[in-house]
Design a protein around this motif. Sequence first.
Motif, PDB file in Angstrom:
ATOM      1  N   LEU A 429       0.831  -1.211   0.000  1.00 45.56           N
ATOM      2  CA  LEU A 429       0.000   0.000   0.000  1.00 45.56           C
ATOM      3  C   LEU A 429       0.865   1.260   0.000  1.00 45.56           C
ATOM      4  O   LEU A 429       0.412   2.333  -0.424  1.00 45.56           O
ATOM      5  N   ILE A 430       2.100   1.146   0.470  1.00 47.79           N
ATOM      6  CA  ILE A 430       3.006   2.306   0.474  1.00 47.79           C
ATOM      7  C   ILE A 430       3.219   2.800  -0.951  1.00 47.79           C
ATOM      8  O   ILE A 430       3.295   4.011  -1.200  1.00 47.79           O
ATOM      9  N   GLU A 431       3.272   1.857  -1.887  1.00 45.72           N
ATOM     10  CA  GLU A 431       3.442   2.236  -3.293  1.00 45.72           C
ATOM     11  C   GLU A 431       2.107   2.633  -3.928  1.00 45.72           C
ATOM     12  O   GLU A 431       1.994   3.687  -4.564  1.00 45.72           O
ATOM     13  N   THR A 432       1.118   1.795  -3.727  1.00 42.66           N
ATOM     14  CA  THR A 432      -0.146   2.021  -4.453  1.00 42.66           C
ATOM     15  C   THR A 432      -0.918   3.221  -3.929  1.00 42.66           C
ATOM     16  O   THR A 432      -1.699   3.829  -4.674  1.00 42.66           O
ATOM     17  N   GLN A 433      -0.723   3.601  -2.675  1.00 43.17           N
ATOM     18  CA  GLN A 433      -1.475   4.713  -2.089  1.00 43.17           C
ATOM     19  C   GLN A 433      -0.637   5.984  -1.936  1.00 43.17           C
ATOM     20  O   GLN A 433      -1.058   6.926  -1.275  1.00 43.17           O
ATOM     21  N   GLY A 434       0.554   6.003  -2.528  1.00 40.43           N
ATOM     22  CA  GLY A 434       1.350   7.229  -2.528  1.00 40.43           C
ATOM     23  C   GLY A 434       1.821   7.678  -1.160  1.00 40.43           C
ATOM     24  O   GLY A 434       1.967   8.885  -0.908  1.00 40.43           O
ATOM     25  N   VAL A 435       2.079   6.734  -0.271  1.00 41.00           N
ATOM     26  CA  VAL A 435       2.493   7.088   1.092  1.00 41.00           C
ATOM     27  C   VAL A 435       3.811   7.859   1.087  1.00 41.00           C
ATOM     28  O   VAL A 435       4.024   8.765   1.904  1.00 41.00           O
ATOM     29  N   ARG A 436       4.713   7.508   0.164  1.00 39.81           N
ATOM     30  CA  ARG A 436       6.030   8.150   0.146  1.00 39.81           C
ATOM     31  C   ARG A 436       5.942   9.649  -0.106  1.00 39.81           C
ATOM     32  O   ARG A 436       6.866  10.392   0.209  1.00 39.81           O
ATOM     33  N   ARG A 437       4.853  10.112  -0.711  1.00 43.98           N
ATOM     34  CA  ARG A 437       4.710  11.544  -1.012  1.00 43.98           C
ATOM     35  C   ARG A 437       4.095  12.335   0.146  1.00 43.98           C
ATOM     36  O   ARG A 437       4.005  13.558   0.067  1.00 43.98           O
TER      37      ARG A 437
END
Length: 919
Positions: A429-437
């Motif tokens: 989900l970190i990738e698919t939900q844009g957590v890094r941004r």
Amino acid sequence: MSDLFDNLDQRRAIIDRRALSDRLDAIAGETSDSGKRRRAMVDLLKAALDEGRAEINRRLLAHPSSGRLAASATAFLIDQIVRLSHDFTVDHLYPSGNRSAGERITLIAVGGYGRGEMAPFSDIDIGFLTPFKQTSWTEQVIEAQLYTLWDLGLKVGHSSRSVDEMIRAAKEDLTVRTALLEARFVWGDRDLYDQAAARFDAEVVAGNARAFVADKLAERDDRHKRMGDSRYVVEPNVKEGKGGLRDLHTLFWIGKFIHRVRTVRELVDAGLLTDRELRQFERAENFLLAVRCHLHTLAGRAEDRLTFDFQREIAQRMQFAERPGKRAVERFMQLYFLHAKSVGDLTGTFLAHLDEQLAARGRRFLPTLRRRPGKLHGFVLDRGRLALPSDDFFAADPVRLIEIFALADKHGLEIHPQAMRQARHDAKLIETQGVRRQARANALFLDVLTSPRDPETVLRWMNEAAVFGRFVPDFGRVVAQMQFDMYHHYTVDEHTIRAIGLLSDIEQDRLGDDHPLSTTIMHQVHSRRVIYAAVLLHDIAKGRGGDHSVLGAELALRVCPRLGLGAAETETVSWLVRHHLLMSATAFKRDLADFKTILDFAQIVQSPERLRLLLVLTVVDIRAVGPGVWNSWKRQLLTELFDAAEEVLRLGHKQRGREARIASKKEEAQALLQFGDKEFAKLAKRLPESYWIAEPVEVIAANLIHIQKAGDAPLHIAAVPDEDRGATLVIVLAADHPGLFYRMVGGIHLAGGNIIDARIHTTRDGLALDNFLVQDPLGRPFDEAGQIDRLIRAIEDALAGRQKLLPKLEARALPRTRAEAFRVAPNVFIDNKASNRFTVIEVNAQDRPALLNQLAYALFQSKVTVHSAHVATYGERAVDTFYVTDLLGDKIDGAARVKSLEKRLLEAAASRSEDAVAA
């Protein structure tokens, strides 16, 4: 026939027991001589064993990852050998037509053999059970069968007990209890086996689950400590190491003891594994068994340590291919470590299931920290551990995947294994939900990274949950990535996390004795965030096919702003990553007494703040490489470089003239020695100005005492242990002549000495005064009288030409012969810009006996004068640096001369140099 081997195809191609049994009956019919019968049986079974092993190896090579099949096939092969030898023994060697009730024997397989998993050269753990005390007939049969197995070249771990003795031993000894837990009927009296198994269940297992679990977990922890307490050591033990087969076995033993399951698959029904975890268990076990089988086959013996020399061959056998920037062996080992990590993940969730089953309501079976935290932002506590209120808690707000670790750090909480499992599942989900941004997620991560508490532990949890690599994808690329050399002890991610832990320890003043300067500096740096980010990113670009320092500096420019660092902080982090090897390379490979070395270093560093940050980064980077890499000599060199560079950066390089520096050194040395003015002046005038610049005050004092004691003697040698430098200072005062240096080096090597630094001086009255820093093969000073006498005598013999140096040097093996698994292409760099007075020569080559001696001899042949030598080793790689001039004291700058010198040194570095001097 047990269903244990039903998955084996064409079993008779491995061994045909029926045909062999007929042949053994025929042998018995051919002769009545028991000795001839036995020899013929052994010959037949030995041939069958060899053919069976060859067939299993053929199958393994055809399907190189099918570890379980290979291990199962080996156990099947041994079963048939044991059955055939037993039948022949009781039918033809010691027949007994009318056996009493006590003359019954059951053969049981225990341990790994009982489980039906054996590598080609595993011990055969077998038990002989009798109903009562052994009779003379049972003793004869057991002894004869053991001799047969030994004659077949098998290593047998055996026990001979009555059923009562078996029960008593199991109650008293955890190892026996564990081995019998996996006992399997092989041959003999089946009723006796069933009776023993029933009594074991009733008298040993029943009611003792809690004690067994506690004992096995304590045993596991002790084993991990012995094996390095990390699953990311670069030469892991496949069986006993952390994340290895024994960890999987421990889980199975615990489940079997509690629930009496027969197979791992039954642990799912028992509620100790989920279907997904079962698949994880089976994949890891299959891979690790395959590696172990390949390892045994290549070694030709029972070998469980995956050393460098086997890693390359197993990668080839398992059909790993090269990839850009990553060798086949590194790809193989990365998969190994990912499976080891998987074993660790499984252990955590298994123990959580176990906790639920064994603990009393509201309590924990396994110990925990007791905390009463404040706000948990929706997370809950489950018996003292941070847990989730529902399975979709991360999905509802994926930033919580970072927040759970920040809360664990803030409140000093453990994370519930079920929450860790859910984090692994939801990490995508970190990738698919844009957590890094998201700024909140980055702020939480930075809080964990720079925590004043225990960032190492929490970051390791984050890495275990695959959240770390998802949130910082560039870090994800180095997870489980090994560095195929003898210098680095851990994978890149483990090295990085350990370095962050060391940085925290230094900041919290937990390593003040080892790192006094770094501890002081950590309280002076302007931005803690800069140094923590630099440690995180310093090796992040490894394995990309280019200079990881340059690539990492570029990555830092992208990653740091995302984490919330300002423009100036980002620039500093990028610079630190770009130059994180500069300080160690300068300190260990260059002459710090040459002022241009300091000026060149200071010109790159440019500011006192960068210098402070670079020192701390260098220290934690070196120390996190592995045990024994950091030592007091490295601390001394780094401190010396820091002090000299700090003075230049603070005051400029002209504030202390050469004469003032020499005068200062003389004053300090005289004060240290407490010599009178006349006595000191007489000794001091024998030494040139260059000497006073080059040597530290402590060495000068030792040299002056040595010169005084020598008097008019043509040769005088002394050895003084120097605990501060972690080495012995060897001082040689001798009549100067060509070849003196390489002969002294050869003598020191023959005495078992490892030279880490050398400075060569000539007194005003024409004598050579040479200072060597020498360590023993374990990196310690020579400090015993016998060691020092041997060292001095070896140098005297070498200088007197009493022995042939080269043959004796080459006969000395490297301390670690696995260095032969590596090939270091020799390189020679000749630099006339690094020093104002000298030509600097750096030689990179594979470490080996006599290397320094051969390089010194090559310089002697080239009519070169060596003024100082600096020796550094990085595992299998040696880096030797020489500061030289021609015989007239000038730099070597003619193109033809430089080319000739380079060629001669390359030849010396590349071979055993059979043509080098033997005298």
